[in-house]
Design an enzyme around this catalytic site. Structure first.
Site, short mmCIF file in Angstrom:
data_model
loop_
_atom_site.label_atom_id
_atom_site.label_comp_id
_atom_site.label_asym_id
_atom_site.label_seq_id
_atom_site.Cartn_x
_atom_site.Cartn_y
_atom_site.Cartn_z
N GLU A 43 -0.72 -9.27 -0.80
CA GLU A 43 -2.14 -9.61 -0.60
C GLU A 43 -2.87 -9.67 -1.94
O GLU A 43 -3.70 -10.55 -2.17
CB GLU A 43 -2.79 -8.57 0.32
CG GLU A 43 -2.18 -8.63 1.71
CD GLU A 43 -2.86 -7.72 2.70
OE1 GLU A 43 -2.70 -6.50 2.57
OE2 GLU A 43 -3.54 -8.24 3.60
N GLU A 68 4.32 -5.25 7.33
CA GLU A 68 3.37 -4.43 8.11
C GLU A 68 3.72 -4.29 9.58
O GLU A 68 3.57 -3.21 10.15
CB GLU A 68 1.94 -5.00 7.99
CG GLU A 68 1.22 -4.60 6.72
CD GLU A 68 1.49 -5.55 5.55
OE1 GLU A 68 2.47 -6.32 5.61
OE2 GLU A 68 0.72 -5.50 4.58
N ALA A 87 0.87 -1.18 0.00
CA ALA A 87 0.00 0.00 0.00
C ALA A 87 0.90 1.22 0.00
O ALA A 87 2.05 1.16 0.46
CB ALA A 87 -0.89 -0.03 1.23
N GLY A 123 0.40 -5.04 0.90
CA GLY A 123 -0.81 -5.08 0.06
C GLY A 123 -0.54 -5.67 -1.32
O GLY A 123 -1.45 -6.22 -1.94
N1 DAK Z 1 4.58 3.26 -0.63
C1 DAK Z 1 4.99 4.46 -1.16
N2 DAK Z 1 6.16 4.62 -1.80
C2 DAK Z 1 6.96 3.56 -1.94
C3 DAK Z 1 6.59 2.28 -1.43
C4 DAK Z 1 5.34 2.16 -0.74
N3 DAK Z 1 4.89 0.99 -0.27
N4 DAK Z 1 7.60 1.42 -1.71
C5 DAK Z 1 8.52 2.13 -2.38
N5 DAK Z 1 8.15 3.41 -2.53
C6 DAK Z 1 8.87 4.51 -3.19
C7 DAK Z 1 10.05 4.96 -2.36
O1 DAK Z 1 9.64 5.89 -1.37
C8 DAK Z 1 10.93 5.60 -3.43
O2 DAK Z 1 10.41 6.86 -3.74
P1 DAK Z 1 11.42 8.17 -3.88
O3 DAK Z 1 12.18 8.20 -2.60
O4 DAK Z 1 12.27 7.80 -5.08
O5 DAK Z 1 10.52 9.31 -4.12
C9 DAK Z 1 10.69 4.71 -4.65
O6 DAK Z 1 9.46 4.02 -4.38
C10 DAK Z 1 11.78 3.67 -4.85
O7 DAK Z 1 11.93 2.94 -3.64
P2 DAK Z 1 13.33 2.79 -2.88
O8 DAK Z 1 14.25 3.90 -3.24
O9 DAK Z 1 13.02 2.58 -1.44
O10 DAK Z 1 13.88 1.45 -3.55
P3 DAK Z 1 14.88 0.39 -2.90
O11 DAK Z 1 15.25 -0.53 -4.01
O12 DAK Z 1 15.97 1.07 -2.14
O13 DAK Z 1 14.00 -0.42 -1.84
C11 DAK Z 1 12.03 -1.59 -1.06
C12 DAK Z 1 12.93 -1.23 -2.29
C13 DAK Z 1 10.79 -2.33 -1.64
C14 DAK Z 1 12.77 -2.55 -0.14
C15 DAK Z 1 11.65 -0.30 -0.30
O14 DAK Z 1 11.14 0.63 -1.28
C16 DAK Z 1 10.59 -0.53 0.73
O15 DAK Z 1 10.88 -1.05 1.82
N6 DAK Z 1 9.35 -0.13 0.43
C17 DAK Z 1 8.26 -0.21 1.37
C18 DAK Z 1 7.76 -1.62 1.44
C19 DAK Z 1 6.64 -1.80 2.44
O16 DAK Z 1 6.82 -1.58 3.65
N7 DAK Z 1 5.51 -2.20 1.95
C20 DAK Z 1 4.37 -2.53 2.75
C21 DAK Z 1 3.55 -1.32 2.90
S1 DAK Z 1 2.34 -1.61 4.16
C22 DAK Z 1 -4.89 -2.12 5.57
C23 DAK Z 1 -4.83 -2.84 4.43
C24 DAK Z 1 -3.64 -3.05 3.81
C25 DAK Z 1 -2.50 -2.54 4.34
C26 DAK Z 1 -2.55 -1.85 5.50
C27 DAK Z 1 -3.73 -1.62 6.12
N8 DAK Z 1 -6.11 -1.92 6.22
C28 DAK Z 1 -7.21 -2.77 5.89
C29 DAK Z 1 -6.27 -0.88 7.15
C30 DAK Z 1 -1.26 -2.75 3.66
C31 DAK Z 1 -0.14 -2.25 4.16
C32 DAK Z 1 1.07 -2.27 3.37
O17 DAK Z 1 1.13 -2.71 2.25
#
Ligand code: DAK
Length: 260
Positions: free
Chosen positions: A114, A134, A66, A111
């Site tokens: 998911e 998460e 997400a 997400g």
């Molecule tokens: N959201 C927004 N931006 C993201 C992103 C994300 N999930 N993942 C990556 N980006 C963006 C980065 O901020 C970066 O943007 P700039 O800094 O260039 O502006 C760009 O994409 C490139 O990413 P990185 O520079 O970080 O690339 P790396 O190769 O260094 O790292 C990475 C790749 C995938 C390891 C890293 O980007 C990362 O850790 N990303 C976040 C992954 C993450 O935590 N994903 C889970 C999100 S939580 C709910 C339902 C669903 C959910 C929650 C609640 N409810 C029912 C209430 C779901 C939650 C989630 O999915």
């Protein structure tokens, strides 16, 4: 409908739907979730579409979760709306008559994982990476991830993945039974399309009813599931596809299914 964040390509009954926000690793914001829901709803109603393949734009990600930036700024009401919309999307994929194949070409996190798990099966490239980060963000998977993962690979492996927030390789996801097959990056889409074409050549009603039997049966006792399976089996004998399929076999020719 015009989509800002999706690329949609259709040919020979197969639609490839590419989530197209590579600058943020195809993160799911509320616009993407809404567009996915609208697109898939339309594709399910379109008789010309037999199978859908979902993938991510660029070389790096399927969907990296997400959109954390958007999520961090949500009010409680907006978070509730976002959750409801996301859950509706996952249920729609589950309930669609058409098979949906996830082609995971990079990060499938949170997400994004998911979304892949809601699809009927997952093919991955060697670049596929899978995880639920998460708990590291102070939340839990909220689009059905805990439920789908535990049902797919069992609670012990699901517990390890979800509690640790660890990211695993495509090879490990394959060994754990999360991914059906792993291919070289350039082979992923061709292989997914090859399987999609194989499915598209079968009776669309048979495929739709088989999906319904499997998906519905998972929330029933085995006995109720078998009873449901028998009723769908019986209904198919009122269709042209059943007559065509069996007739073609007996006449030693290729069946030409009409999906009715
Ligand atoms: N959201 C927004 N931006 C993201 C992103 C994300 N999930 N993942 C990556 N980006 C963006 C980065 O901020 C970066 O943007 P700039 O800094 O260039 O502006 C760009 O994409 C490139 O990413 P990185 O520079 O970080 O690339 P790396 O190769 O260094 O790292 C990475 C790749 C995938 C390891 C890293 O980007 C990362 O850790 N990303 C976040 C992954 C993450 O935590 N994903 C889970 C999100 S939580 C709910 C339902 C669903 C959910 C929650 C609640 N409810 C029912 C209430 C779901 C939650 C989630 O999915």
């Amino acid at each position: 409908m015009e989509f800002k964040n999706l690329l949609i390509e259709s040919s020979d009954g197969i639609t490839t739907l590419t989530i197209n926000r590579p600058q943020v690793l195809n993160a799911l914001n509320s616009d993407v979730v809404r567009e996915l829901e609208c697109a898939l709803y339309e594709l399910d109603l379109d008789a010309a579409v037999k199978v859908v393949v979902v993938t991510g734009a660029g070389e790096k990600a399927f969907v990296a979760g997400a959109d954390i930036k958007e999520m961090s700024e949500l009010t409680s009401f907006e978070a509730h709306e976002f959750a409801r919309r996301g859950q509706r999307l996952m249920l729609l994929i589950n309930r669609m008559r058409k098979p949906v194949i996830a082609a995971v070409n990079g990060y499938a996190l949170g997400g994004g994982l998911e979304l892949a798990l809601a699809c009927d099966f997952i093919y991955a490239s060697e670049k596929g990476k899978f995880g639920f980060p998460e708990v590291g963000l102070g939340v839990i998977p909220g689009f059905g991830g805990t439920q789908n993962l535990a049902r797919l690979i069992g609670p012990n492996k699901a517990n390890e993945l979800v509690f640790s927030g660890r990211i695993i390789s495509a090879a490990k996801a394959h060994a754990w039974g999360m991914v059906n097959e792993v291919f070289a990056q350039e082979e992923l889409l061709p292989k997914a399309l090859e399987t999609a074409r194989e499915i598209a050549g079968k009776g669309a009603l048979g495929v739709a009813y088989a999906k319904d039997a499997i998906v519905s049966g998972l929330s029933m006792t085995k006995e109720d599931g078998c009873r449901y399976e028998a009723s769908l089996f019986g209904v198919l004998f009122a269709t042209g596809d059943q007559r065509e399929g069996m007739g073609a076999f007996l006449e030693k020719r290729t069946a030409e299914f009409k999906g009715k």
